[in-house]
Design a protein around this motif. Sequence first.
Motif, PDB file in Angstrom:
ATOM      1  N   VAL A   1       2.707  14.957 -12.628  1.00  0.00           N
ATOM      2  CA  VAL A   1       0.907  15.951 -13.712  1.00  0.00           C
ATOM      3  C   VAL A   1       1.450  17.004 -12.919  1.00  0.00           C
ATOM      4  O   VAL A   1       0.616  18.531 -14.136  1.00  0.00           O
ATOM      5  N   GLY A   2       1.205  17.515 -11.838  1.00  0.00           N
ATOM      6  CA  GLY A   2       0.544  18.977 -11.409  1.00  0.00           C
ATOM      7  C   GLY A   2       1.746  19.560 -11.553  1.00  0.00           C
ATOM      8  O   GLY A   2       1.674  20.783 -11.812  1.00  0.00           O
ATOM      9  N   PHE A   3       2.821  20.085 -11.354  1.00  0.00           N
ATOM     10  CA  PHE A   3       3.504  20.475 -11.978  1.00  0.00           C
ATOM     11  C   PHE A   3       3.447  20.867 -13.195  1.00  0.00           C
ATOM     12  O   PHE A   3       3.527  22.087 -13.575  1.00  0.00           O
ATOM     13  N   TYR A   4       3.660  19.945 -14.334  1.00  0.00           N
ATOM     14  CA  TYR A   4       3.594  20.157 -15.357  1.00  0.00           C
ATOM     15  C   TYR A   4       2.441  21.181 -15.640  1.00  0.00           C
ATOM     16  O   TYR A   4       2.399  21.322 -16.808  1.00  0.00           O
ATOM     17  N   ALA A   5       0.971  20.258 -15.308  1.00  0.00           N
ATOM     18  CA  ALA A   5       0.281  21.697 -15.454  1.00  0.00           C
ATOM     19  C   ALA A   5      -0.014  22.853 -15.250  1.00  0.00           C
ATOM     20  O   ALA A   5      -0.764  23.769 -15.980  1.00  0.00           O
TER      21      ALA A   5
ATOM     22  N   LEU B   1       4.026  10.741  -6.350  1.00  0.00           N
ATOM     23  CA  LEU B   1       4.709  11.135  -7.722  1.00  0.00           C
ATOM     24  C   LEU B   1       4.544  11.195  -8.689  1.00  0.00           C
ATOM     25  O   LEU B   1       4.749  12.865  -9.523  1.00  0.00           O
ATOM     26  N   ILE B   2       4.004  10.218  -9.593  1.00  0.00           N
ATOM     27  CA  ILE B   2       3.430  10.582 -10.093  1.00  0.00           C
ATOM     28  C   ILE B   2       1.583  12.153 -10.522  1.00  0.00           C
ATOM     29  O   ILE B   2       1.944  12.851 -11.335  1.00  0.00           O
TER      30      ILE B   2
ATOM     31  N   GLU C   1       0.688  -1.482   0.123  1.00  0.00           N
ATOM     32  CA  GLU C   1      -0.230  -0.058   0.014  1.00  0.00           C
ATOM     33  C   GLU C   1       1.201   1.218   0.092  1.00  0.00           C
ATOM     34  O   GLU C   1       0.543   2.521  -0.737  1.00  0.00           O
ATOM     35  N   VAL C   2       2.061   1.883   1.245  1.00  0.00           N
ATOM     36  CA  VAL C   2       2.709   2.606   1.157  1.00  0.00           C
ATOM     37  C   VAL C   2       3.911   2.802  -0.206  1.00  0.00           C
ATOM     38  O   VAL C   2       3.993   3.630  -0.359  1.00  0.00           O
ATOM     39  N   ILE C   3       4.402   1.666  -0.993  1.00  0.00           N
ATOM     40  CA  ILE C   3       4.916   1.546  -2.090  1.00  0.00           C
ATOM     41  C   ILE C   3       3.918   2.138  -3.556  1.00  0.00           C
ATOM     42  O   ILE C   3       3.944   2.788  -4.027  1.00  0.00           O
ATOM     43  N   ALA C   4       2.528   1.557  -3.665  1.00  0.00           N
ATOM     44  CA  ALA C   4       2.055   2.061  -4.559  1.00  0.00           C
ATOM     45  C   ALA C   4       1.681   3.459  -4.421  1.00  0.00           C
ATOM     46  O   ALA C   4       1.348   4.432  -5.214  1.00  0.00           O
ATOM     47  N   SER C   5       0.924   3.634  -3.786  1.00  0.00           N
ATOM     48  CA  SER C   5       0.832   4.954  -3.268  1.00  0.00           C
ATOM     49  C   SER C   5       1.977   6.656  -3.099  1.00  0.00           C
ATOM     50  O   SER C   5       1.933   7.383  -3.389  1.00  0.00           O
ATOM     51  N   THR C   6       2.642   5.860  -2.522  1.00  0.00           N
ATOM     52  CA  THR C   6       4.397   6.436  -2.951  1.00  0.00           C
ATOM     53  C   THR C   6       4.103   6.726  -4.545  1.00  0.00           C
ATOM     54  O   THR C   6       4.639   8.002  -4.644  1.00  0.00           O
ATOM     55  N   GLY C   7       3.827   5.845  -5.311  1.00  0.00           N
ATOM     56  CA  GLY C   7       4.237   5.974  -7.012  1.00  0.00           C
ATOM     57  C   GLY C   7       3.206   6.750  -7.650  1.00  0.00           C
ATOM     58  O   GLY C   7       3.537   7.418  -8.520  1.00  0.00           O
TER      59      GLY C   7
END
Length: 76
Positions: A38-42, A33-34, A24-30
């Motif tokens: 995406v927020g930075f790009y937007a 980060l995505i 759960e922690v590894i998936a939510s961290t990934g």
Amino acid sequence: MAAATASRRTIGQLLKQGWNEIPEVIASTGMALIGVAVGFYACNKYEKENGDNRRYKQTYVIMRPDDPRVKLIRKD
């Protein structure tokens, strides 16, 4: 001797062990980060395309017709 073998662990091995122990922690961290990417790009795209047009709506602004900023004004 045990410390020497533990320090030679690669990032891939640590991610695999983390996925087996706390997926759960590894998936939510990934996903976080995505989301940050995406927020930075937007935000970057919004700023480049002059998305914030409110400064012309709050007060009267007079510009000459040959001003390059005139083409950026929208009538939203």
